[in-house]
Design a protein around this motif. Structure first.
Motif, PDB file in Angstrom:
ATOM      1  N   GLY A   8       0.795  -1.227   0.000  1.00 53.11           N
ATOM      2  CA  GLY A   8       0.000   0.000   0.000  1.00 53.11           C
ATOM      3  C   GLY A   8       0.827   1.277   0.000  1.00 53.11           C
ATOM      4  O   GLY A   8       0.271   2.371  -0.098  1.00 53.11           O
ATOM      5  N   SER A   9       2.145   1.172   0.106  1.00 51.61           N
ATOM      6  CA  SER A   9       2.963   2.389   0.219  1.00 51.61           C
ATOM      7  C   SER A   9       3.052   3.142  -1.118  1.00 51.61           C
ATOM      8  O   SER A   9       3.463   2.580  -2.140  1.00 51.61           O
ATOM      9  N   PRO A  10       2.702   4.428  -1.119  1.00 52.43           N
ATOM     10  CA  PRO A  10       2.776   5.195  -2.368  1.00 52.43           C
ATOM     11  C   PRO A  10       4.218   5.399  -2.845  1.00 52.43           C
ATOM     12  O   PRO A  10       4.471   5.512  -4.040  1.00 52.43           O
ATOM     13  N   TYR A  11       5.169   5.430  -1.903  1.00 52.47           N
ATOM     14  CA  TYR A  11       6.576   5.609  -2.293  1.00 52.47           C
ATOM     15  C   TYR A  11       7.121   4.307  -2.892  1.00 52.47           C
ATOM     16  O   TYR A  11       7.911   4.327  -3.830  1.00 52.47           O
ATOM     17  N   ALA A  12       6.699   3.175  -2.311  1.00 55.17           N
ATOM     18  CA  ALA A  12       7.115   1.895  -2.882  1.00 55.17           C
ATOM     19  C   ALA A  12       6.483   1.736  -4.269  1.00 55.17           C
ATOM     20  O   ALA A  12       7.122   1.240  -5.207  1.00 55.17           O
ATOM     21  N   ARG A  32       6.221  -5.011   5.294  1.00 52.99           N
ATOM     22  CA  ARG A  32       5.715  -3.819   5.973  1.00 52.99           C
ATOM     23  C   ARG A  32       6.623  -3.517   7.159  1.00 52.99           C
ATOM     24  O   ARG A  32       6.767  -4.357   8.054  1.00 52.99           O
ATOM     25  N   PRO A  33       7.266  -2.338   7.187  1.00 47.64           N
ATOM     26  CA  PRO A  33       8.254  -2.082   8.253  1.00 47.64           C
ATOM     27  C   PRO A  33       7.695  -2.199   9.657  1.00 47.64           C
ATOM     28  O   PRO A  33       8.436  -2.514  10.589  1.00 47.64           O
ATOM     29  N   SER A  34       6.381  -1.995   9.820  1.00 45.13           N
ATOM     30  CA  SER A  34       5.820  -2.064  11.179  1.00 45.13           C
ATOM     31  C   SER A  34       5.580  -3.508  11.640  1.00 45.13           C
ATOM     32  O   SER A  34       5.279  -3.748  12.809  1.00 45.13           O
ATOM     33  N   GLY A  47      14.196   2.691   8.645  1.00 47.75           N
ATOM     34  CA  GLY A  47      13.054   1.785   8.799  1.00 47.75           C
ATOM     35  C   GLY A  47      11.904   2.097   7.858  1.00 47.75           C
ATOM     36  O   GLY A  47      10.747   1.847   8.181  1.00 47.75           O
ATOM     37  N   LYS A  48      12.215   2.651   6.691  1.00 44.44           N
ATOM     38  CA  LYS A  48      11.165   3.034   5.748  1.00 44.44           C
ATOM     39  C   LYS A  48      11.310   2.275   4.441  1.00 44.44           C
ATOM     40  O   LYS A  48      12.415   1.899   4.053  1.00 44.44           O
ATOM     41  N   VAL A  49      10.170   2.128   3.760  1.00 37.75           N
ATOM     42  CA  VAL A  49      10.179   1.557   2.415  1.00 37.75           C
ATOM     43  C   VAL A  49       9.848   2.657   1.407  1.00 37.75           C
ATOM     44  O   VAL A  49       9.169   3.627   1.787  1.00 37.75           O
ATOM     45  N   PRO A  50      10.349   2.502   0.187  1.00 33.93           N
ATOM     46  CA  PRO A  50      11.012   1.340  -0.397  1.00 33.93           C
ATOM     47  C   PRO A  50      12.511   1.278  -0.082  1.00 33.93           C
ATOM     48  O   PRO A  50      13.136   2.286   0.183  1.00 33.93           O
ATOM     49  N   VAL A  51      13.007   0.021  -0.154  1.00 35.34           N
ATOM     50  CA  VAL A  51      14.450  -0.232  -0.081  1.00 35.34           C
ATOM     51  C   VAL A  51      14.801  -1.160  -1.236  1.00 35.34           C
ATOM     52  O   VAL A  51      14.096  -2.149  -1.458  1.00 35.34           O
ATOM     53  N   TYR A  61      18.047   3.516  -0.629  1.00 26.87           N
ATOM     54  CA  TYR A  61      16.802   4.139  -0.195  1.00 26.87           C
ATOM     55  C   TYR A  61      17.009   5.623  -0.374  1.00 26.87           C
ATOM     56  O   TYR A  61      18.160   6.088  -0.463  1.00 26.87           O
ATOM     57  N   ASP A  62      16.057   6.536  -0.525  1.00 28.24           N
ATOM     58  CA  ASP A  62      14.637   6.289  -0.579  1.00 28.24           C
ATOM     59  C   ASP A  62      14.175   6.218  -2.023  1.00 28.24           C
ATOM     60  O   ASP A  62      15.007   5.985  -2.892  1.00 28.24           O
ATOM     61  N   SER A  63      12.883   6.482  -2.280  1.00 26.97           N
ATOM     62  CA  SER A  63      12.370   6.313  -3.643  1.00 26.97           C
ATOM     63  C   SER A  63      13.100   7.212  -4.643  1.00 26.97           C
ATOM     64  O   SER A  63      13.300   6.825  -5.795  1.00 26.97           O
ATOM     65  N   VAL A  64      13.533   8.397  -4.210  1.00 26.62           N
ATOM     66  CA  VAL A  64      14.215   9.328  -5.122  1.00 26.62           C
ATOM     67  C   VAL A  64      15.501   8.687  -5.656  1.00 26.62           C
ATOM     68  O   VAL A  64      15.808   8.757  -6.851  1.00 26.62           O
TER      69      VAL A  64
HETATM   70  N1  LIG Z   1      10.918   9.944   1.313  1.00 29.70           N
HETATM   71  C1  LIG Z   1      10.741   8.521   1.467  1.00 29.70           C
HETATM   72  C2  LIG Z   1       9.468   8.241   2.243  1.00 29.70           C
HETATM   73  C3  LIG Z   1       9.332   6.778   2.603  1.00 29.70           C
HETATM   74  C4  LIG Z   1       8.225   6.533   3.621  1.00 29.70           C
HETATM   75  O1  LIG Z   1       7.853   7.414   4.401  1.00 29.70           O
HETATM   76  N2  LIG Z   1       7.712   5.290   3.633  1.00 29.70           N
HETATM   77  C5  LIG Z   1       6.674   4.920   4.564  1.00 29.70           C
HETATM   78  C6  LIG Z   1       5.642   4.026   3.894  1.00 29.70           C
HETATM   79  S1  LIG Z   1       4.417   4.931   3.058  1.00 29.70           S
HETATM   80  C7  LIG Z   1       7.297   4.069   5.660  1.00 29.70           C
HETATM   81  O2  LIG Z   1       8.070   3.187   5.370  1.00 29.70           O
HETATM   82  N3  LIG Z   1       6.942   4.331   6.915  1.00 29.70           N
HETATM   83  C8  LIG Z   1       7.355   3.533   8.018  1.00 29.70           C
HETATM   84  C9  LIG Z   1       7.921   4.356   9.141  1.00 29.70           C
HETATM   85  O3  LIG Z   1       8.091   5.578   8.959  1.00 29.70           O
HETATM   86  O4  LIG Z   1       8.196   3.764  10.174  1.00 29.70           O
HETATM   87  C10 LIG Z   1      10.719   7.873   0.056  1.00 29.70           C
HETATM   88  O5  LIG Z   1      10.393   8.583  -0.907  1.00 29.70           O
HETATM   89  O6  LIG Z   1      11.087   6.693  -0.080  1.00 29.70           O
END
Ligand SMILES: N[C@@H](CCC(=O)N[C@@H](CS)C(=O)NCC(=O)O)C(=O)O
Length: 204
Positions: A8-12, A32-34, A47-51, A61-64
């Motif tokens: 569901g992640s828009p960045y992934a 899902r990181p959580s 701890g964020k996706v995408p990786v 990481y990150d999406s950019v």
């Molecule tokens: N700027 C980052 C944002 C990534 C981001 O915030 N991902 C969210 C998912 S929508 C996430 O992994 N959140 C988990 C957390 O912050 O613990 C990108 O473009 O990759």
């Protein structure tokens, strides 16, 4: 190569669309990181996706950064044009789309984690205004054109499309099709692309 992300992640989704548009061969791993046992923090200290975990074990990481990696190595038209001024414009549009998404994430996460999320707070209204101003700029810049920059599909369209798709998924009550009807036709064309259709996030 593996791309870790929650479905569901828009960045992934942004990274997955770039991967498909650039014909990169890479396995998408739903993570899902959580969730307990998530592999994400091992690869991304934030701890964020995408990786993106490369075959040599290096993680990006990150999406950019991931999109730039795919755009350089993949085949097919460039997602970011090479000419400097064009490149800067497309990167600005990427920042605009991603920034709208950031506000939607902030609002919807706040709603999800707080039973008493008050839509009348200054904070809530400020996020909403950012989304509305961002969509208004997108709408006026796109006008009657098919893409947000020039005559070809670019990274700007990926970011804008992911923001609009995420509004549908996470903030359906916002009704952007009614408020920004000029974006409807643009989004329909984008959503019909194979890369968008095959990465449509699950509902809920
Ligand atoms: N700027 C980052 C944002 C990534 C981001 O915030 N991902 C969210 C998912 S929508 C996430 O992994 N959140 C988990 C957390 O912050 O613990 C990108 O473009 O990759």
């Amino acid at each position: 190569m593996q791309l870790l992300g929650s479905p569901g992640s828009p960045y992934a989704r942004k990274a997955r669309i770039a991967m498909l548009e650039k014909n990169m061969h890479c396995e998408f791993v739903a993570d899902r990181p959580s969730n307990p046992g998530s592999q994400v923090p091992k690869h991304n200290p934030l701890g964020k996706v995408p990786v993106l975990v490369r075959d040599d074990g290096k993680a990006l990481y990150d999406s950019v950064v991931i999109v730039e990696y795919f755009d350089h190595l993949g085949t097919g038209p460039k997602l970011v044009p090479e000419k400097f001024e064009d490149r800067i414009e497309v990167k600005r549009l990427e920042a605009l789309g991603d920034g709208i998404t950031d506000c939607i994430v902030a609002l919807t996460h706040d709603s999800r984690f707080s039973d008493t999320c008050d839509q009348n707070t200054d904070w809530y209204q400020k996020q909403l205004q950012k989304i509305e101003r961002g969509l208004a700029v997108l709408q006026s810049e796109i006008g009657a054109r098919e893409f947000c920059f020039g005559a070809a599909f670019t990274l700007g369209d990926i970011s804008a499309g992911c923001a609009l798709g995420y509004l549908d998924r996470a903030y359906a009550g916002f009704d952007w099709r009614n408020k920004f009807s000029g974006l409807k036709r643009y989004a329909e064309k984008l959503f019909a692309r194979a890369s968008f259709a095959s990465t449509l996030p699950p509902k809920g």
